[in-house]
Design a protein around this motif. Structure first.
Motif, PDB file in Angstrom:
ATOM      1  N   GLN A   1      32.875  43.455  36.686  1.00 39.17           N
ATOM      2  CA  GLN A   1      33.386  43.181  35.339  1.00 39.17           C
ATOM      3  C   GLN A   1      34.529  42.161  35.412  1.00 39.17           C
ATOM      4  O   GLN A   1      34.635  41.275  34.561  1.00 39.17           O
ATOM      5  N   GLU A   2      35.346  42.277  36.443  1.00 40.60           N
ATOM      6  CA  GLU A   2      36.431  41.297  36.590  1.00 40.60           C
ATOM      7  C   GLU A   2      35.872  39.875  36.826  1.00 40.60           C
ATOM      8  O   GLU A   2      36.422  38.892  36.327  1.00 40.60           O
ATOM      9  N   LEU A   3      34.767  39.810  37.556  1.00 40.17           N
ATOM     10  CA  LEU A   3      34.121  38.518  37.789  1.00 40.17           C
ATOM     11  C   LEU A   3      33.572  37.940  36.481  1.00 40.17           C
ATOM     12  O   LEU A   3      33.726  36.752  36.183  1.00 40.17           O
ATOM     13  N   VAL A   4      32.942  38.799  35.699  1.00 41.28           N
ATOM     14  CA  VAL A   4      32.449  38.406  34.371  1.00 41.28           C
ATOM     15  C   VAL A   4      33.621  37.890  33.530  1.00 41.28           C
ATOM     16  O   VAL A   4      33.556  36.812  32.921  1.00 41.28           O
ATOM     17  N   ASP A   5      34.715  38.654  33.530  1.00 41.44           N
ATOM     18  CA  ASP A   5      35.893  38.283  32.733  1.00 41.44           C
ATOM     19  C   ASP A   5      36.440  36.922  33.158  1.00 41.44           C
ATOM     20  O   ASP A   5      36.853  36.110  32.324  1.00 41.44           O
ATOM     21  N   GLN A   6      36.443  36.691  34.472  1.00 43.90           N
ATOM     22  CA  GLN A   6      36.943  35.424  34.992  1.00 43.90           C
ATOM     23  C   GLN A   6      36.114  34.250  34.467  1.00 43.90           C
ATOM     24  O   GLN A   6      36.669  33.214  34.074  1.00 43.90           O
ATOM     25  N   GLY A   7      34.808  34.434  34.420  1.00 47.23           N
ATOM     26  CA  GLY A   7      33.932  33.388  33.891  1.00 47.23           C
ATOM     27  C   GLY A   7      34.230  33.112  32.420  1.00 47.23           C
ATOM     28  O   GLY A   7      34.334  31.959  31.993  1.00 47.23           O
ATOM     29  N   PHE A   8      34.384  34.178  31.649  1.00 50.43           N
ATOM     30  CA  PHE A   8      34.673  34.014  30.217  1.00 50.43           C
ATOM     31  C   PHE A   8      36.025  33.335  29.997  1.00 50.43           C
ATOM     32  O   PHE A   8      36.174  32.485  29.123  1.00 50.43           O
ATOM     33  N   LEU A   9      37.011  33.713  30.806  1.00 52.73           N
ATOM     34  CA  LEU A   9      38.341  33.124  30.633  1.00 52.73           C
ATOM     35  C   LEU A   9      38.342  31.640  30.985  1.00 52.73           C
ATOM     36  O   LEU A   9      38.992  30.834  30.305  1.00 52.73           O
ATOM     37  N   LEU A  10      37.612  31.280  32.036  1.00 56.02           N
ATOM     38  CA  LEU A  10      37.562  29.856  32.394  1.00 56.02           C
ATOM     39  C   LEU A  10      36.892  29.062  31.272  1.00 56.02           C
ATOM     40  O   LEU A  10      37.336  27.965  30.917  1.00 56.02           O
TER      41      LEU A  10
ATOM     42  N   THR B   1      43.537  41.356  34.229  1.00 55.62           N
ATOM     43  CA  THR B   1      43.714  42.795  34.047  1.00 55.62           C
ATOM     44  C   THR B   1      42.633  43.522  34.855  1.00 55.62           C
ATOM     45  O   THR B   1      41.453  43.241  34.690  1.00 55.62           O
ATOM     46  N   PRO B   2      43.023  44.436  35.747  1.00 61.46           N
ATOM     47  CA  PRO B   2      42.007  45.146  36.548  1.00 61.46           C
ATOM     48  C   PRO B   2      41.032  45.927  35.661  1.00 61.46           C
ATOM     49  O   PRO B   2      41.428  46.479  34.637  1.00 61.46           O
ATOM     50  N   GLN B   3      39.773  45.952  36.070  1.00 66.54           N
ATOM     51  CA  GLN B   3      38.733  46.668  35.330  1.00 66.54           C
ATOM     52  C   GLN B   3      38.124  47.738  36.229  1.00 66.54           C
ATOM     53  O   GLN B   3      38.378  47.758  37.430  1.00 66.54           O
ATOM     54  N   GLU B   4      37.278  48.563  35.632  1.00 64.32           N
ATOM     55  CA  GLU B   4      36.689  49.662  36.384  1.00 64.32           C
ATOM     56  C   GLU B   4      35.841  49.148  37.554  1.00 64.32           C
ATOM     57  O   GLU B   4      35.835  49.736  38.627  1.00 64.32           O
TER      58      GLU B   4
ATOM     59  N   GLY C   1      26.753  49.190  32.969  1.00 62.42           N
ATOM     60  CA  GLY C   1      28.092  49.299  32.406  1.00 62.42           C
ATOM     61  C   GLY C   1      28.793  47.966  32.164  1.00 62.42           C
ATOM     62  O   GLY C   1      29.881  47.936  31.584  1.00 62.42           O
ATOM     63  N   LEU C   2      28.175  46.872  32.600  1.00 67.84           N
ATOM     64  CA  LEU C   2      28.846  45.561  32.461  1.00 67.84           C
ATOM     65  C   LEU C   2      28.811  45.063  31.016  1.00 67.84           C
ATOM     66  O   LEU C   2      27.795  45.168  30.345  1.00 67.84           O
ATOM     67  N   ASP C   3      29.942  44.532  30.574  1.00 71.54           N
ATOM     68  CA  ASP C   3      29.984  43.924  29.248  1.00 71.54           C
ATOM     69  C   ASP C   3      29.967  42.402  29.414  1.00 71.54           C
ATOM     70  O   ASP C   3      30.957  41.794  29.802  1.00 71.54           O
ATOM     71  N   MET C   4      28.804  41.798  29.147  1.00 72.27           N
ATOM     72  CA  MET C   4      28.653  40.337  29.302  1.00 72.27           C
ATOM     73  C   MET C   4      28.443  39.698  27.933  1.00 72.27           C
ATOM     74  O   MET C   4      27.780  38.674  27.813  1.00 72.27           O
ATOM     75  N   SER C   5      29.009  40.312  26.900  1.00 75.38           N
ATOM     76  CA  SER C   5      28.735  39.870  25.531  1.00 75.38           C
ATOM     77  C   SER C   5      29.739  38.825  25.048  1.00 75.38           C
ATOM     78  O   SER C   5      30.829  38.674  25.607  1.00 75.38           O
ATOM     79  N   GLN C   6      29.357  38.121  23.989  1.00 76.81           N
ATOM     80  CA  GLN C   6      30.261  37.168  23.341  1.00 76.81           C
ATOM     81  C   GLN C   6      31.508  37.893  22.829  1.00 76.81           C
ATOM     82  O   GLN C   6      32.600  37.310  22.799  1.00 76.81           O
ATOM     83  N   GLU C   7      31.354  39.143  22.410  1.00 75.74           N
ATOM     84  CA  GLU C   7      32.497  39.919  21.896  1.00 75.74           C
ATOM     85  C   GLU C   7      33.534  40.107  23.004  1.00 75.74           C
ATOM     86  O   GLU C   7      34.734  39.997  22.781  1.00 75.74           O
ATOM     87  N   ARG C   8      33.040  40.430  24.195  1.00 73.83           N
ATOM     88  CA  ARG C   8      33.947  40.568  25.342  1.00 73.83           C
ATOM     89  C   ARG C   8      34.704  39.247  25.558  1.00 73.83           C
ATOM     90  O   ARG C   8      35.923  39.248  25.789  1.00 73.83           O
ATOM     91  N   ALA C   9      34.000  38.140  25.491  1.00 76.20           N
ATOM     92  CA  ALA C   9      34.625  36.827  25.687  1.00 76.20           C
ATOM     93  C   ALA C   9      35.719  36.599  24.640  1.00 76.20           C
ATOM     94  O   ALA C   9      36.813  36.127  24.960  1.00 76.20           O
ATOM     95  N   ARG C  10      35.419  36.956  23.387  1.00 75.63           N
ATOM     96  CA  ARG C  10      36.413  36.765  22.320  1.00 75.63           C
ATOM     97  C   ARG C  10      37.637  37.637  22.549  1.00 75.63           C
ATOM     98  O   ARG C  10      38.769  37.200  22.370  1.00 75.63           O
TER      99      ARG C  10
ATOM    100  N   LEU D   1      38.810  38.773  25.406  1.00 79.60           N
ATOM    101  CA  LEU D   1      39.592  38.258  26.529  1.00 79.60           C
ATOM    102  C   LEU D   1      40.388  37.017  26.136  1.00 79.60           C
ATOM    103  O   LEU D   1      41.530  36.839  26.560  1.00 79.60           O
ATOM    104  N   ALA D   2      39.790  36.163  25.318  1.00 82.04           N
ATOM    105  CA  ALA D   2      40.472  34.941  24.883  1.00 82.04           C
ATOM    106  C   ALA D   2      41.720  35.296  24.069  1.00 82.04           C
ATOM    107  O   ALA D   2      42.792  34.716  24.274  1.00 82.04           O
ATOM    108  N   ALA D   3      41.573  36.265  23.175  1.00 81.44           N
ATOM    109  CA  ALA D   3      42.711  36.664  22.333  1.00 81.44           C
ATOM    110  C   ALA D   3      43.830  37.246  23.199  1.00 81.44           C
ATOM    111  O   ALA D   3      45.009  36.925  23.040  1.00 81.44           O
ATOM    112  N   GLU D   4      43.443  38.097  24.156  1.00 81.36           N
ATOM    113  CA  GLU D   4      44.422  38.717  25.055  1.00 81.36           C
ATOM    114  C   GLU D   4      45.150  37.642  25.873  1.00 81.36           C
ATOM    115  O   GLU D   4      46.376  37.661  26.010  1.00 81.36           O
ATOM    116  N   TYR D   5      44.395  36.681  26.370  1.00 83.67           N
ATOM    117  CA  TYR D   5      44.963  35.598  27.175  1.00 83.67           C
ATOM    118  C   TYR D   5      45.968  34.786  26.364  1.00 83.67           C
ATOM    119  O   TYR D   5      47.071  34.468  26.831  1.00 83.67           O
TER     120      TYR D   5
END
Lengths: 226, 226
Positions: A78-87, A71-74, A194-203, A205-209
């Motif tokens: 942030q998209e790079l961070v999200d990619q790491g969490f999703l992997l 999902t595109p981010q601002e 503005g970056l969200d690198m938190s465990q909450e963000r990871a959770r 993204l996992a639920a969305e995935y």
């Protein structure tokens, strides 16, 4: 549509079986016959999807990359961070992704192009960083290729370490630590804040995935809005 | 002294042979008999040094750690940098160190405590960081254990990637990149300015290390001044 869903399922059965046999026997000693038996599909079906054992290995290696865009981010960072969490999430929950990474890191697997998944990761990260640089999200001194290779290599190592020490239970935390150590050195301060690198963000993204994946497995379109 | 030098040589012969056999057969299928043959030493000599195959594996795993302390530097962070450069050099030049890291990263090597070398590295880095923190070299928010685990895991990954992509030819450059991305996030600015994370530093350390090693192999004291 039902036929396409069936083909996707057969392909996945074959990849799962190949991943399991590679994991148990090692790539070199695995045979097509054993993979066929394990998958419970016909020889015809196998050769419809994969031309050879090496082709199966490439399929397994490819499973670590997302087959849907994020999902595109601002910001691109942030998209790079999200990619790491999703992997991290996929490594924790999907045996095929685990097998894929294990095959890439298995120094005994000669005859497989183990460089391919590393290069694919570096390309993907470098692409994101190039856009981030063009948008002024990262500092001017950053060498995009060096940083992309660092992210890919470091991620491979922290996931191995997490696997060895605790069966990847702490992988999300380790990804947070990696991001917190590296991003301040490449991000402009305004973007970093503005970056969200938190465990909450990871959770989240996992639920969305998992939601998207479930919808797709039920045969519907991957994204309900489309 | 001559006797001690001989014992060191026999131990090294056994470790080299074990490392080679583990690498070719995998740990599980390697036999003591084959290692004996390869080393060309007697059974008695083997059991004088190692109690079992697992003990040999622990010996191989231990070979990645330096058996001599580094030359002390003005800051602990510089010593940490030096340690990274030296490990890169040893991975590039010493097949036993390569085999040691390969064994730790080999997911097929069940029956070996692969966590041990990771823990040993984390302990060593955490110890250095704890001293650095007490001396005010690193920022107060740094969690020593998290950072030590990041360094160890990330290093393991970048060396694997460097091996897969170019037989570790660019490993020193990759270590420079890792250090340049991580140290600004943990070091106080004054200490950061004084750190030498250059390829030249790496070359200097490698030359110094080889000189000491050669002196030791010739049977003399490791440090001529002592």
């Amino acid at each position: 549509m039902a036929q396409q869903a069936r083909a996707i399922r057969t392909r996945r059965l074959l990849l799962d079986a190949a991943a399991a046999v590679f994991g148990e026997r090692g790539y070199e000693r695995a045979t097509i016959g054993e993979i066929l038996n394990r998958a419970g599909v016909t020889k015809g079906a196998l050769y419809f999807h994969f031309a050879s054992k090496e082709d199966l290995a490439l399929g397994v290696l490819g499973a670590q990359l997302l087959d849907e865009p994020l999902t595109p981010q601002e910001t691109k960072l942030q998209e790079l961070v999200d990619q790491g969490f999703l992997l991290a999430h996929r490594l924790q929950t999907d045996s095929l992704v685990r097998a894929s990474v294990a095959l890439a890191l298995d120094s005994g697997a000669t005859g497989v192009d183990r460089a391919a998944p590393f290069k694919a990761w570096v390309d993907q990260v470098a692409e994101a960083l190039t856009v981030a640089k063009a948008r002024g999200e990262i500092l001017p001194h950053v060498n995009v290729l060096d940083t992309a290779e660092l992210f890919s290599g470091a991620f491979a190592g922290i996931q191995t370490m997490s696997q060895v020490l605790c069966d990847r239970k702490d992988l999300t935390h380790r990804v947070v630590v990696l991001l917190q150590h590296v991003l301040p050195s490449i991000s402009t301060p305004a973007v970093l804040t503005g970056l969200d690198m938190s465990q909450e963000r990871a959770r989240f993204l996992a639920a969305e995935y998992e939601e998207v994946r479930q919808r797709r497995e039920e045969g519907g379109p991957a994204n309900a809005e489309e």
